[in-house]
Design a protein around this motif. Structure first.
Motif, PDB file in Angstrom:
ATOM      1  N   SER A 193      10.001   3.355   5.939  1.00  0.00           N
ATOM      2  CA  SER A 193       8.510   3.098   6.308  1.00  0.00           C
ATOM      3  C   SER A 193       7.700   2.342   5.153  1.00  0.00           C
ATOM      4  O   SER A 193       6.440   2.278   5.353  1.00  0.00           O
ATOM      5  N   SER A 194       8.208   2.155   4.128  1.00  0.00           N
ATOM      6  CA  SER A 194       7.434   1.740   2.752  1.00  0.00           C
ATOM      7  C   SER A 194       7.096   0.092   3.058  1.00  0.00           C
ATOM      8  O   SER A 194       7.784  -0.605   3.833  1.00  0.00           O
ATOM      9  N   ASP A 195       6.070  -0.195   2.290  1.00  0.00           N
ATOM     10  CA  ASP A 195       5.946  -1.608   2.421  1.00  0.00           C
ATOM     11  C   ASP A 195       6.888  -2.426   1.174  1.00  0.00           C
ATOM     12  O   ASP A 195       7.142  -3.583   1.402  1.00  0.00           O
ATOM     13  N   ALA A 196       7.094  -1.593   0.227  1.00  0.00           N
ATOM     14  CA  ALA A 196       8.252  -2.089  -0.746  1.00  0.00           C
ATOM     15  C   ALA A 196       8.895  -0.914  -1.481  1.00  0.00           C
ATOM     16  O   ALA A 196       8.427   0.145  -1.175  1.00  0.00           O
ATOM     17  N   THR A 199      22.535   0.833  -8.750  1.00  0.00           N
ATOM     18  CA  THR A 199      21.487   1.706  -8.073  1.00  0.00           C
ATOM     19  C   THR A 199      21.023   0.771  -6.851  1.00  0.00           C
ATOM     20  O   THR A 199      20.337   1.183  -5.953  1.00  0.00           O
ATOM     21  N   MET A 200      20.832  -0.541  -7.296  1.00  0.00           N
ATOM     22  CA  MET A 200      20.210  -1.578  -6.287  1.00  0.00           C
ATOM     23  C   MET A 200      20.979  -1.612  -5.013  1.00  0.00           C
ATOM     24  O   MET A 200      20.611  -1.708  -4.021  1.00  0.00           O
ATOM     25  N   LEU A 201      22.286  -1.726  -5.315  1.00  0.00           N
ATOM     26  CA  LEU A 201      23.276  -1.496  -4.055  1.00  0.00           C
ATOM     27  C   LEU A 201      23.029  -0.565  -3.244  1.00  0.00           C
ATOM     28  O   LEU A 201      23.089  -0.756  -2.034  1.00  0.00           O
ATOM     29  N   SER A 202      22.824   0.578  -3.798  1.00  0.00           N
ATOM     30  CA  SER A 202      22.906   1.872  -3.012  1.00  0.00           C
ATOM     31  C   SER A 202      21.475   1.810  -2.302  1.00  0.00           C
ATOM     32  O   SER A 202      21.427   2.214  -1.057  1.00  0.00           O
ATOM     33  N   ALA A 203      20.455   1.277  -2.951  1.00  0.00           N
ATOM     34  CA  ALA A 203      19.235   1.234  -2.312  1.00  0.00           C
ATOM     35  C   ALA A 203      19.133   0.354  -1.170  1.00  0.00           C
ATOM     36  O   ALA A 203      18.623   0.572   0.060  1.00  0.00           O
ATOM     37  N   SER A 204      19.830  -0.882  -1.136  1.00  0.00           N
ATOM     38  CA  SER A 204      19.990  -1.681  -0.194  1.00  0.00           C
ATOM     39  C   SER A 204      20.631  -1.403   0.968  1.00  0.00           C
ATOM     40  O   SER A 204      20.045  -1.558   2.160  1.00  0.00           O
ATOM     41  N   ARG A 205      21.573  -0.402   0.838  1.00  0.00           N
ATOM     42  CA  ARG A 205      22.155  -0.005   2.156  1.00  0.00           C
ATOM     43  C   ARG A 205      21.294   1.234   2.827  1.00  0.00           C
ATOM     44  O   ARG A 205      21.327   1.422   3.961  1.00  0.00           O
ATOM     45  N   ILE A 206      20.624   1.793   1.853  1.00  0.00           N
ATOM     46  CA  ILE A 206      19.511   2.888   2.578  1.00  0.00           C
ATOM     47  C   ILE A 206      18.466   2.267   3.214  1.00  0.00           C
ATOM     48  O   ILE A 206      17.857   2.578   4.535  1.00  0.00           O
ATOM     49  N   ILE A 207      17.997   1.040   2.827  1.00  0.00           N
ATOM     50  CA  ILE A 207      16.946   0.242   3.576  1.00  0.00           C
ATOM     51  C   ILE A 207      17.530  -0.526   4.961  1.00  0.00           C
ATOM     52  O   ILE A 207      16.970  -0.451   5.919  1.00  0.00           O
ATOM     53  N   ASN A 208      18.939  -0.592   4.680  1.00  0.00           N
ATOM     54  CA  ASN A 208      19.515  -1.113   6.052  1.00  0.00           C
ATOM     55  C   ASN A 208      19.164  -2.078   6.601  1.00  0.00           C
ATOM     56  O   ASN A 208      19.133  -2.055   8.046  1.00  0.00           O
ATOM     57  N   GLY A 209      18.719  -3.381   5.960  1.00  0.00           N
ATOM     58  CA  GLY A 209      18.613  -4.255   6.441  1.00  0.00           C
ATOM     59  C   GLY A 209      17.087  -4.790   6.933  1.00  0.00           C
ATOM     60  O   GLY A 209      16.771  -5.595   7.525  1.00  0.00           O
ATOM     61  N   ARG A 210      16.128  -3.561   6.764  1.00  0.00           N
ATOM     62  CA  ARG A 210      14.805  -3.647   7.370  1.00  0.00           C
ATOM     63  C   ARG A 210      14.187  -4.739   6.251  1.00  0.00           C
ATOM     64  O   ARG A 210      14.652  -4.680   5.155  1.00  0.00           O
ATOM     65  N   LYS A 211      12.923  -5.364   6.787  1.00  0.00           N
ATOM     66  CA  LYS A 211      12.453  -6.373   5.959  1.00  0.00           C
ATOM     67  C   LYS A 211      11.600  -5.754   4.951  1.00  0.00           C
ATOM     68  O   LYS A 211      10.124  -5.828   5.083  1.00  0.00           O
ATOM     69  N   ILE A 212      11.952  -4.841   4.059  1.00  0.00           N
ATOM     70  CA  ILE A 212      11.289  -4.359   2.918  1.00  0.00           C
ATOM     71  C   ILE A 212      11.665  -4.773   1.692  1.00  0.00           C
ATOM     72  O   ILE A 212      12.791  -4.474   1.339  1.00  0.00           O
ATOM     73  N   PRO A 213      10.839  -5.528   1.036  1.00  0.00           N
ATOM     74  CA  PRO A 213      11.360  -5.974  -0.263  1.00  0.00           C
ATOM     75  C   PRO A 213      11.601  -4.943  -1.277  1.00  0.00           C
ATOM     76  O   PRO A 213      10.952  -4.147  -1.589  1.00  0.00           O
ATOM     77  N   ILE A 214      12.618  -5.260  -2.119  1.00  0.00           N
ATOM     78  CA  ILE A 214      13.113  -4.415  -3.210  1.00  0.00           C
ATOM     79  C   ILE A 214      12.415  -4.959  -4.700  1.00  0.00           C
ATOM     80  O   ILE A 214      12.666  -6.187  -4.939  1.00  0.00           O
ATOM     81  N   ILE A 215      11.947  -4.210  -5.400  1.00  0.00           N
ATOM     82  CA  ILE A 215      11.447  -4.670  -6.851  1.00  0.00           C
ATOM     83  C   ILE A 215      12.343  -3.927  -7.568  1.00  0.00           C
ATOM     84  O   ILE A 215      12.198  -2.693  -7.823  1.00  0.00           O
ATOM     85  N   ARG A 274       0.690  -1.240  -0.057  1.00  0.00           N
ATOM     86  CA  ARG A 274       0.051  -0.043   0.034  1.00  0.00           C
ATOM     87  C   ARG A 274       0.977   1.215   0.155  1.00  0.00           C
ATOM     88  O   ARG A 274       0.190   2.294  -0.317  1.00  0.00           O
ATOM     89  N   LYS A 275       2.168   1.238   0.523  1.00  0.00           N
ATOM     90  CA  LYS A 275       2.989   2.570   0.450  1.00  0.00           C
ATOM     91  C   LYS A 275       4.120   1.797  -0.160  1.00  0.00           C
ATOM     92  O   LYS A 275       4.964   0.970   0.337  1.00  0.00           O
ATOM     93  N   VAL A 276       4.639   2.592  -1.209  1.00  0.00           N
ATOM     94  CA  VAL A 276       5.925   2.209  -1.993  1.00  0.00           C
ATOM     95  C   VAL A 276       6.710   3.511  -2.227  1.00  0.00           C
ATOM     96  O   VAL A 276       6.170   4.447  -2.417  1.00  0.00           O
ATOM     97  N   SER A 277       8.032   3.283  -2.002  1.00  0.00           N
ATOM     98  CA  SER A 277       8.983   4.265  -2.423  1.00  0.00           C
ATOM     99  C   SER A 277       9.478   4.024  -3.873  1.00  0.00           C
ATOM    100  O   SER A 277       9.667   2.639  -4.087  1.00  0.00           O
ATOM    101  N   ILE A 278       9.653   4.984  -4.764  1.00  0.00           N
ATOM    102  CA  ILE A 278      10.375   4.671  -6.039  1.00  0.00           C
ATOM    103  C   ILE A 278      11.659   5.486  -6.271  1.00  0.00           C
ATOM    104  O   ILE A 278      11.757   6.792  -5.855  1.00  0.00           O
ATOM    105  N   LEU A 279      12.607   4.810  -6.680  1.00  0.00           N
ATOM    106  CA  LEU A 279      14.026   5.265  -6.527  1.00  0.00           C
ATOM    107  C   LEU A 279      14.444   4.886  -7.727  1.00  0.00           C
ATOM    108  O   LEU A 279      14.423   3.789  -8.430  1.00  0.00           O
ATOM    109  N   TYR A 280      15.237   6.021  -8.377  1.00  0.00           N
ATOM    110  CA  TYR A 280      15.770   5.940 -10.090  1.00  0.00           C
ATOM    111  C   TYR A 280      17.047   6.352 -10.050  1.00  0.00           C
ATOM    112  O   TYR A 280      17.634   7.279  -9.331  1.00  0.00           O
ATOM    113  N   LYS A 281      17.679   5.803 -10.853  1.00  0.00           N
ATOM    114  CA  LYS A 281      19.015   6.157 -11.298  1.00  0.00           C
ATOM    115  C   LYS A 281      19.141   7.664 -11.583  1.00  0.00           C
ATOM    116  O   LYS A 281      18.237   8.061 -12.752  1.00  0.00           O
TER     117      LYS A 281
END
Length: 283
Positions: free
Chosen positions: A56-59, A68-84, A3-10
Motif C-alpha cells: 500500500s506504499s507509494d514507494a 536485498t533489492m531482489l527480495s523486495a521486488s518479489r514482496i512487492i509482487n509486480g505492483r506499480k510501487i517504485p523502489i528506491i 506520502r507513504k513509504v516503506s523502508i526495508l534494510y539488509k
C-alpha cells in the motif's frame, strides 16, 4: 510526491540499519509517513499485514545490495510501487543510489526529480506428472543446476512447444535483461540493456561448444525437461529460492505479467554504470 513509504534494510548489517534509521528520521521531517520499517534477508519473514503495508506504499526505500533489492521486488509482487535502491554493498547493479550520494539523491527524488524504469520479471512454473506443483516470480534469473556432484545433465529444450535440442550441460540459466549482468554474464552470456523486453537462454559449461546463449522475444515460452536421472538437481530463483527437481520434471519460463519499477536518477547513464561496475575501458 510520495506520502507513504516503506523502508526495508539488509538484515544483520549495522550500517544498513543505522542508515535506515536516519532515513526514517529524514522522512519524518519531510512529513512523509513511514508505514513499515523492516529487515530483509534469509531470517526475515513478513506476515500478511506487513506485506499489505508494503503493497500500500507509494514507494519503497531499500538499503542493501542487489540481493536485498531482489527480495523486495518479489514482496512487492509486480505492483506499480517504485523502489528506491540505496547501495550498502559493493557492486550494486540494481541499487542505483550510492551511499555517498544518499541525501542529495533523496532530496531530488522527493522534490519530483527522478525517472522510473520498468523492468521485466520472469515467471517459472514447475510441472510434475502434467500438474503444476510450484510457481515462482523473479527479477534476475532462474537457474537449473546440480548440487555438489560434478556430473553433466541432459535438458530437453522446447521453445513455443517446438523441440529444439537435448542439451548436455552443467546447468541452464534463463535471465531477464536486468539479470543479464549477474550469473548469465559470468557464464558467457550477453549484456542486455535493462529496459529491453525478452529473455536470455544461457547454458552453463555445455558439452558441445557450439551451443551458445540465445536472446528470445518477450512472447516466447521456454520449456526445459530434465531428461537425465541426476541426483541433487535444483531450480533456483534469483539465487535465493531453491526447489529440488526430478527426472521428467518440466520447468516452463516466460516473461511475467508483473513488472518491477525502479527509481533512477535523472540523466543516469547506464554505460557509466558498466564502466564503473565492470571496469570497462580499464587497461
Amino acid at each position: 510526491m510520495f506520502r507513504k513509504v516503506s523502508i526495508l534494510y539488509k538484515e544483520n548489517d549495522n550500517l544498513a540499519i543505522e542508515t535506515a534509521m536516519k532515513v526514517q528520521e529524514w522522512l519524518k521531517n519531510k512529513n512523509v509517513e513511514c508505514v513499515l520499517f523492516h529487515s530483509v534477508g534469509a531470517f526475515s519473514s513478513f506476515n500478511h499485514s506487513e506485506i499489505m503495508a508494503i503493497q500500500s506504499s507509494d514507494a519503497v526505500i531499500v538499503l542493501g545490495g542487489d540481493g536485498t533489492m531482489l527480495s523486495a521486488s518479489r514482496i512487492i509482487n509486480g505492483r506499480k510501487i517504485p523502489i528506491i535502491g540505496i547501495n550498502m554493498g559493493t557492486l550494486g547493479f540494481i541499487t542505483e543510489i550510492q551511499r555517498t550520494d544518499l541525501w542529495k539523491s533523496l532530496e531530488l527524488i522527493f522534490s519530483g526529480s527522478y525517472d522510473i524504469e520498468e523492468r521485466s520479471m520472469l515467471n517459472a512454473q514447475v510441472f510434475r506428472d502434467e500438474e503444476t506443483i510450484n510457481e515462482y516470480l523473479g527479477l534476475n534469473d532462474l537457474v537449473i543446476g546440480k548440487g555438489i556432484m560434478a556430473k553433466i545433465s541432459d535438458f530437453e529444450l522446447i521453445i513455443n512447444n517446438m523441440y529444439v535440442s537435448t542439451i548436455k550441460a552443467d546447468g541452464i540459466i534463463i535471465s531477464t535483461p536486468t539479470g543479464s549482468t549477474a550469473y548469465n554474464l559470468s557464464a558467457g552470456g550477453p549484456i542486455l540493456f535493462p529496459t529491453l523486453k525478452g529473455l536470455v537462454f544461457t547454458p552453463i559449461c555445455p558439452h558441445t561448444l557450439s551451443v551458445r546463449p540465445v536472446v528470445l522475444p518477450d512472447n516466447f515460452i521456454i520449456d526445459l525437461v530434465i531428461s537425465s536421472n541426476v541426483k541433487d538437481i535444483f531450480l533456483t530463483i534469483d539465487g535465493q529460492i531453491g526447489f529440488p527437481l526430478k527426472i521428467n520434471d518440466r520447468v516452463r519460463c516466460r516473461v511475467a505479467d508483473e513488472k518491477t519499477y525502479l527509481i533512477a536518477p535523472v540523466g543516469r547513464d547506464y554505460f557509466r554504470v558498466l564502466r564503473e561496475k565492470l571496469r570497462w575501458g580499464e587497461r
